[in-house]
Design an enzyme around this catalytic site. Structure first.
Site, PDB file in Angstrom:
ATOM      1  N   ASP A  16      11.145  -4.949  18.169  1.00  0.00           N
ATOM      2  CA  ASP A  16      12.159  -5.050  17.335  1.00  0.00           C
ATOM      3  C   ASP A  16      12.505  -6.360  16.646  1.00  0.00           C
ATOM      4  O   ASP A  16      13.438  -6.749  15.777  1.00  0.00           O
ATOM      5  CB  ASP A  16      13.514  -4.352  17.410  1.00  0.00           C
ATOM      6  CG  ASP A  16      14.242  -4.785  18.646  1.00  0.00           C
ATOM      7  OD1 ASP A  16      13.570  -5.730  19.213  1.00  0.00           O
ATOM      8  OD2 ASP A  16      15.188  -4.586  18.702  1.00  0.00           O
ATOM      9  N   GLU A  17      11.522  -7.438  17.115  1.00  0.00           N
ATOM     10  CA  GLU A  17      11.895  -8.870  16.491  1.00  0.00           C
ATOM     11  C   GLU A  17      10.626  -9.443  16.561  1.00  0.00           C
ATOM     12  O   GLU A  17       9.439  -9.257  17.266  1.00  0.00           O
ATOM     13  CB  GLU A  17      12.686  -9.521  17.554  1.00  0.00           C
ATOM     14  CG  GLU A  17      12.347  -9.588  18.844  1.00  0.00           C
ATOM     15  CD  GLU A  17      13.452 -10.790  19.514  1.00  0.00           C
ATOM     16  OE1 GLU A  17      13.915 -11.487  19.176  1.00  0.00           O
ATOM     17  OE2 GLU A  17      13.498 -10.525  20.789  1.00  0.00           O
TER      18      GLU A  17
END
Length: 426
Positions: free
Chosen positions: A114-115
């Site tokens: 998620d990053e």
């Protein structure tokens, strides 16, 4: 790998850190609108021994945060909705986000599911100055996925990560070149990625509370006090990508140094069959990730934690490197049987591999044929898992395992992580 773009000779380095807001919770809300506005915890049930993978902002108001034990989260917010999660959905949306990032620059590194970091240096003619480019990217992710993100823009990965934290939720923060020291100086030293509670306390003992305090210290003093980590701290205080946290070029492929999986049981386990089934399931997941990276393992490792938190580690180096599940299962089972005190309650069990190499090494013709047949069968199983999820194909040895795929693990199938591309010969 995408070709590198030529850059202007004096282009100012521009790095984005894109962090999806409460990613797992946000994806769950796309499929269940009734979760919106409620305290939601993803990662397991409230009586599990696992940890929180993500918490909605409503749950965070009660002190719940990622990596917190689920049982602690339940005490802080007993009315929260606890979800096991859907890893296959998170992978799907991570791939969607990754595709959008690649539209802005080929130089993308996924730091996790998620990053991501983007090197936007030299893209001004395409997307405009950093703030405009970040706004375009932010809006495109929201429009195409329905998910919110926060973007930090700066001249280093370290500083961009700090900026994205300031931008949460659903915002953008930019530190222009030349403003790094002024931005960092008033911040608490705990804002530096990699500075945990222990390091922050050691810094406070010498009068360092703000990053500006750290920046004023002599590097030789920090080296004597903290070793090489002290030099990294000095660099971070200036906004530089110093230390192992931020090594490596964005977009460059890096082989993993090791691969592992572990499982904490909800209740202590004394059943040998269940423990060995759990090991087998973990070996399957490790083998899948080895094949994804096109690597072979020379060493198999076992981790065993008893109910009193006594933790044992054992390892065995193989005569030939392997990526075959059956080999990993056999060795991890051997280590377990040599290590476990029969009947002793086990809280956590895990297995992993290290000594990763690109070539298996020489084996006999018969052994080579056996392993090739096994790999063909495993490759077919991996393709089915890619399409239908990890549970769609399992070896019989691991069927009795309670070890489900955890959303906070580093599983196979993540964007930008594989399959590994062969090295070009020069």
């Amino acid at each position: 790998m995408a070709a590198r773009r030529p850059r202007a000779l004096y282009a100012v380095r521009t790095i984005f850190h894109v962090d999806m807001d409460a990613f797992f919770v946000s994806v769950e809300e796309l499929f269940d609108q009734g979760l919106k506005g409620k305290p939601v915890v993803v990662g397991g049930q409230k009586d599990d021994r696992g940890v929180v993978a993500a918490a909605s902002y409503e749950a965070r108001k009660y002190g719940v945060h990622s990596a917190m034990p689920l049982r602690t989260a339940a005490k802080l917010c007993p009315h929260a909705i606890f979800l096991d999660g859907h890893p296959e959905r998170y992978r799907e949306y991570s791939h969607r986000v990754h595709e959008i990032l690649l539209e802005f620059t080929p130089q993308v590194s996924m730091a996790s599911i998620d990053e991501a970091y983007l090197d936007m240096t030299g893209t001004e003619r395409l997307w405009g100055p950093p703030l405009r480019a970040a706004t375009l990217l932010h809006d495109r992710i929201g429009q195409r996925t329905g998910l919110n993100c926060s973007i930090g823009a700066a001249t280093s990965k370290m500083l961009a990560k700090i900026c994205s934290d300031f931008a949460k939720p659903n915002g953008i923060a930019w530190v222009p070149a030349g403003m790094e020291a002024a931005f960092l100086a008033p911040l608490d030293v705990s804002r530096i990625p990699g500075v945990g509670r222990v390091t922050a306390e050691r810094l406070r003992e010498i009068g360092v509370r703000r990053i500006g305090d750290l920046a004023r210290l002599d590097e030789d003093f920090l080296l004597r006090r903290f070793g090489q980590w002290g030099l990294a701290l000095a660099g971070k205080a200036r906004g530089a990508d110093a230390g192992a946290w931020f090594e490596g070029e964005i977009g460059a492929y890096e082989d993993p140094k090791s691969i592992s999986h572990e499982h904490t049981f909800s209740e202590d386990v004394r059943d040998a069959a269940l423990l060995e089934a759990t090991l087998a399931r973990q070996a399957e997941k490790v083998g899948r990730r080895l094949r994804e990276h096109r690597l072979f393992a020379r060493t198999v490792e076992l981790k065993l934690r008893y109910s009193d938190f006594t933790t044992l580690s054992r390892s065995k180096t193989l005569p030939e490197a392997t990526d075959v599940d059956a080999d990993l299962i056999a060795v991890s089972r051997e280590l377990f049987r040599r290590t476990w005190r029969s009947g002793a309650p086990v809280r956590l069990i895990g297995m992993g591999v290290s000594g990763l190499v690109e070539a298996q090494g020489q084996v006999s013709l018969l052994e080579a044929e056996r392993r090739e047949r096994a790999r063909q069968a495993l490759a077919a199983a991996d393709r089915i898992r890619d399409r239908f999820g990890e549970k769609s194909v399992q070896l019989a040895a691991g069927m009795a395992s309670e070890d489900r795929e955890k959303v906070h693990e580093n599983p196979a199938g993540l964007p930008g992580k594989g399959p590994r591309q062969p090295h070009k010969r020069t």
